[in-house]
Design a protein around this motif. Structure first.
Motif, PDB file in Angstrom:
ATOM      1  N   GLU A 212      33.186  17.835  42.655  1.00 58.76           N
ATOM      2  CA  GLU A 212      33.520  18.748  43.761  1.00 58.76           C
ATOM      3  C   GLU A 212      33.955  20.126  43.221  1.00 58.76           C
ATOM      4  N   VAL A 213      34.714  20.123  42.122  1.00 57.05           N
ATOM      5  CA  VAL A 213      35.108  21.398  41.503  1.00 57.05           C
ATOM      6  C   VAL A 213      33.858  22.215  41.175  1.00 57.05           C
TER       7      VAL A 213
ATOM      8  N   MET B 222      32.453  25.828  42.400  1.00 55.63           N
ATOM      9  CA  MET B 222      32.094  26.943  41.501  1.00 55.63           C
ATOM     10  C   MET B 222      30.712  27.498  41.891  1.00 55.63           C
ATOM     11  N   THR B 223      29.778  26.591  42.207  1.00 52.29           N
ATOM     12  CA  THR B 223      28.435  27.030  42.614  1.00 52.29           C
ATOM     13  C   THR B 223      28.522  27.857  43.898  1.00 52.29           C
ATOM     14  N   LYS B 224      29.350  27.395  44.810  1.00 52.20           N
ATOM     15  CA  LYS B 224      29.525  28.122  46.070  1.00 52.20           C
ATOM     16  C   LYS B 224      30.071  29.526  45.783  1.00 52.20           C
ATOM     17  N   LEU B 225      31.088  29.610  44.931  1.00 49.29           N
ATOM     18  CA  LEU B 225      31.683  30.918  44.624  1.00 49.29           C
ATOM     19  C   LEU B 225      30.663  31.838  43.942  1.00 49.29           C
ATOM     20  N   ARG B 226      29.838  31.249  43.096  1.00 48.92           N
ATOM     21  CA  ARG B 226      28.800  32.016  42.384  1.00 48.92           C
ATOM     22  C   ARG B 226      27.881  32.727  43.381  1.00 48.92           C
ATOM     23  N   SER B 227      27.714  32.126  44.567  1.00 47.01           N
ATOM     24  CA  SER B 227      26.796  32.716  45.549  1.00 47.01           C
ATOM     25  C   SER B 227      27.370  33.987  46.187  1.00 47.01           C
ATOM     26  N   TYR B 228      28.633  34.299  45.932  1.00 50.79           N
ATOM     27  CA  TYR B 228      29.247  35.490  46.540  1.00 50.79           C
ATOM     28  C   TYR B 228      29.402  36.663  45.578  1.00 50.79           C
ATOM     29  N   VAL B 229      28.952  36.509  44.321  1.00 49.35           N
ATOM     30  CA  VAL B 229      29.086  37.628  43.380  1.00 49.35           C
ATOM     31  C   VAL B 229      27.815  38.486  43.427  1.00 49.35           C
ATOM     32  N   ASP B 230      27.914  39.725  42.957  1.00 50.76           N
ATOM     33  CA  ASP B 230      26.753  40.624  43.011  1.00 50.76           C
ATOM     34  C   ASP B 230      25.816  40.352  41.833  1.00 50.76           C
ATOM     35  N   ASP B 231      24.648  40.987  41.866  1.00 56.73           N
ATOM     36  CA  ASP B 231      23.639  40.735  40.827  1.00 56.73           C
ATOM     37  C   ASP B 231      24.032  41.265  39.455  1.00 56.73           C
ATOM     38  N   ASN B 232      24.931  42.229  39.421  1.00 57.13           N
ATOM     39  CA  ASN B 232      25.276  42.866  38.131  1.00 57.13           C
ATOM     40  C   ASN B 232      26.519  42.283  37.493  1.00 57.13           C
ATOM     41  N   PHE B 233      26.875  41.070  37.856  1.00 52.08           N
ATOM     42  CA  PHE B 233      28.184  40.552  37.410  1.00 52.08           C
ATOM     43  C   PHE B 233      28.218  40.204  35.925  1.00 52.08           C
ATOM     44  N   SER B 234      27.028  39.917  35.364  1.00 50.25           N
ATOM     45  CA  SER B 234      26.991  39.394  34.005  1.00 50.25           C
ATOM     46  C   SER B 234      27.629  40.367  33.001  1.00 50.25           C
TER      47      SER B 234
ATOM     48  N   PHE C 115      37.886  28.803  37.287  1.00 49.62           N
ATOM     49  CA  PHE C 115      37.848  27.335  37.167  1.00 49.62           C
ATOM     50  C   PHE C 115      39.261  26.748  37.195  1.00 49.62           C
ATOM     51  N   ASP C 116      40.198  27.367  36.479  1.00 52.21           N
ATOM     52  CA  ASP C 116      41.613  26.935  36.523  1.00 52.21           C
ATOM     53  C   ASP C 116      42.056  26.720  37.971  1.00 52.21           C
ATOM     54  N   ALA C 117      41.817  27.761  38.787  1.00 51.82           N
ATOM     55  CA  ALA C 117      42.297  27.731  40.176  1.00 51.82           C
ATOM     56  C   ALA C 117      41.568  26.678  40.999  1.00 51.82           C
ATOM     57  N   VAL C 118      40.268  26.558  40.754  1.00 50.61           N
ATOM     58  CA  VAL C 118      39.491  25.582  41.543  1.00 50.61           C
ATOM     59  C   VAL C 118      39.908  24.151  41.173  1.00 50.61           C
ATOM     60  N   VAL C 119      40.136  23.902  39.904  1.00 49.50           N
ATOM     61  CA  VAL C 119      40.613  22.559  39.495  1.00 49.50           C
ATOM     62  C   VAL C 119      41.976  22.291  40.147  1.00 49.50           C
ATOM     63  N   LEU C 120      42.838  23.304  40.128  1.00 48.57           N
ATOM     64  CA  LEU C 120      44.179  23.137  40.718  1.00 48.57           C
ATOM     65  C   LEU C 120      44.088  22.888  42.222  1.00 48.57           C
ATOM     66  N   SER C 121      43.059  23.441  42.851  1.00 52.20           N
ATOM     67  CA  SER C 121      42.915  23.243  44.306  1.00 52.20           C
ATOM     68  C   SER C 121      42.598  21.789  44.650  1.00 52.20           C
ATOM     69  N   MET C 122      42.259  20.991  43.634  1.00 52.82           N
ATOM     70  CA  MET C 122      42.043  19.549  43.866  1.00 52.82           C
ATOM     71  C   MET C 122      43.351  18.774  43.695  1.00 52.82           C
ATOM     72  N   GLY C 123      44.455  19.487  43.482  1.00 54.25           N
ATOM     73  CA  GLY C 123      45.777  18.838  43.354  1.00 54.25           C
ATOM     74  C   GLY C 123      46.357  19.018  41.963  1.00 54.25           C
ATOM     75  N   GLY C 124      47.673  19.166  41.911  1.00 57.91           N
ATOM     76  CA  GLY C 124      48.355  19.365  40.636  1.00 57.91           C
ATOM     77  C   GLY C 124      48.191  18.176  39.698  1.00 57.91           C
ATOM     78  N   ASP C 125      48.257  16.976  40.267  1.00 51.76           N
ATOM     79  CA  ASP C 125      48.117  15.787  39.413  1.00 51.76           C
ATOM     80  C   ASP C 125      46.743  15.758  38.760  1.00 51.76           C
ATOM     81  N   PHE C 126      45.745  16.135  39.562  1.00 51.00           N
ATOM     82  CA  PHE C 126      44.383  16.152  39.020  1.00 51.00           C
ATOM     83  C   PHE C 126      44.269  17.200  37.907  1.00 51.00           C
ATOM     84  N   TYR C 127      44.848  18.386  38.161  1.00 49.65           N
ATOM     85  CA  TYR C 127      44.808  19.446  37.136  1.00 49.65           C
ATOM     86  C   TYR C 127      45.408  18.917  35.832  1.00 49.65           C
ATOM     87  N   LYS C 128      46.568  18.277  35.967  1.00 51.60           N
ATOM     88  CA  LYS C 128      47.262  17.802  34.764  1.00 51.60           C
ATOM     89  C   LYS C 128      46.424  16.758  34.021  1.00 51.60           C
TER      90      LYS C 128
END
Ligand code: BGC
Length: 418
Positions: A227-228, A232-244, A196-209
């Protein structure tokens, strides 16, 4: 008879020696930490050996659990019982909180003698000092907006490291087509928060701050935050079933052995690759999370020294602090740990390409004003707010909220925790 006497003398001598070594052992540190993975333990050994050379005995108190939440719970129990450890691995706002409780000792003498003020970046001093006094010694700087990619998987997916969100998604799709788990992840709140840190930062440093540091309600519940969460939902679709519940280092192992394509994790992950004998550029590739180039979300492990009364214990703390701040040690330790030095005067010669990039990125972000404290690792807001953010991020990642509801919940949770 002579033989018996000799033995008796030998016994007395041994007893004398052990009394002497008990004398030395009075200079000991009990260290609470969460460095229990292979790479972390290897780095910790560099410190243990350094202290052993100076006659400081190490009493180990490891509390497993990345991000250090379990360690902080164990610490609270020890302090409540009136028996705090001498030195504790600690992050950001937790140091300030313990200092405010009056629980920490004072490292001003050693800091002044060694000139720490001039070499520790201000962003770190902000957490190492309380009320103008040094209370902790920073051992490293980590950052969270990294992606670790298996080189063979990258090559099979076209070979060009992604630089934008769209390129990242295209690469994850390609890895899926190639029959591997695109994203290695462990479903634990702190790991969700690290992405989440990285995804928030990908919306811009000012937004992160605005969102993570100023905790501005208008940024927390905003179209950007929606959008963040969509990302996150999009990224969730790429993890395996045993991630929990999977530990972060097991997710790193999936990338190391080619079962997965990439992991989005702080640079402690590099310690696992190195421990497995992997070489950056050959076996794996390190990039900043696409869209966050030029910005850094940092966290710094510091050793906070708890109040002790015995002179030997104080001397041992000062020796440990001095060791931690030694430039040669900072190079040796951080080369193994995956982090970069907490001082500005350590040469980068011993570091691999990812380490050199980490050092250059940190310096550049510091100058450009794009160096931000990591929310996931306690450098953006105090623990109460951090935990409130974790709850929403994890619930949304697991499908409990849609993106718009999550943004609203985020603002509500932060307001309630302040
Ligand atoms: C610490 C790192 C550690 C990681 C995983 C982070 O919070 O800063 O030193 O390696 O957690 O355990």
């Amino acid at each position: 008879m002579a033989f018996v006497r000799k033995i008796a003398f030998g016994g007395a001598f041994a007893a004398l020696m052990s009394t002497t070594s008990v004398g030395y052992a009075a200079e000991q540190v009990e260290v609470l930490h969460w460095w229990t993975s292979g790479g972390e333990a290897a780095a910790l050994n560099v410190l243990k050996e350094d202290l052993a050379k100076q006659g400081v005995e190490w009493l180990d108190m490891p509390v497993a659990g990345g991000g250090g939440e379990a360690a902080m719970t164990a610490l609270r129990a020890r302090v409540t019982a009136g028996n705090p450890p001498t030195a504790v691995q600690m992050l950001g706002f937790d140091i300030k909180d313990w200092a405010a409780e009056g629980a920490l000792g004072n490292l001003d003498d050693v800091a002044t003698a060694e000139g720490w003020d001039a070499v520790v970046p201000a962003a770190l001093q902000n957490f190492s000092k309380y009320d103008g006094h040094w209370v902790a010694a920073p051992v490293n700087v980590h950052s969270t907006n990294w992606v670790w990619i298996n080189k063979a998987a990258l090559d099979a997916a076209g070979g060009k490291a992604p630089e934008t969100w769209d390129e990242l998604v295209a690469m994850l799709d390609k890895m899926k087509e190639n029959g591997i788990t695109p994203l290695a992840h462990g479903g634990q709140p702190w790991q969700d928060a690290t992405i989440f840190d990285a995804v928030v930062l990908s919306m811009g440093g000012d937004f992160y701050k605005k969102a993570m540091i100023d905790l501005d309600p208008a940024a927390l519940d905003s179209p950007e935050m929606v959008e963040v969460f969509n990302r996150m939902t999009k990224l969730r679709s790429y993890v395996d079933d045993n991630f929990s519940g999977r530990d972060w280092n097991l997710a790193s192992a999936m990338v190391i052995n080619g079962e997965a394509g990439m992991q989005m994790m702080g640079d402690w992950a590099k310690g696992e690759f190195l421990k497995a004998g992997k070489v950056p550029g050959t076996d794996f590739v390190c990039i900043r999370f696409p869209g966050t180039q030029g910005s850094v979300t940092f966290n710094s492990d510091q050793f906070a020294m708890f109040n002790v009364t015995a002179e030997e214990a104080k001397a041992a703390q000062a020796k440990m602090a001095s060791s931690v701040m030694n430039p040669t040690f900072q190079s040796a330790f951080n080369v193994v740990k995956g982090s970069v030095p907490a001082r500005t005067d350590v040469p980068n010669d011993a570091f691999d390409d990812c380490g050199k990039k980490g050092m250059a990125d940190l310096a550049e972000a510091n100058t450009a004003g794009t160096l931000y404290g990591s929310m996931a690792h306690g450098h953006a807001a105090p623990a109460a707010v951090k935990n409130a953010l974790y709850d929403v991020v994890t619930a949304q990642f697991n499908g409990e909220y849609d993106a718009a509801t999550a943004a609203k919940e985020l603002a509500t949770a932060v307001a309630g925790a302040q």
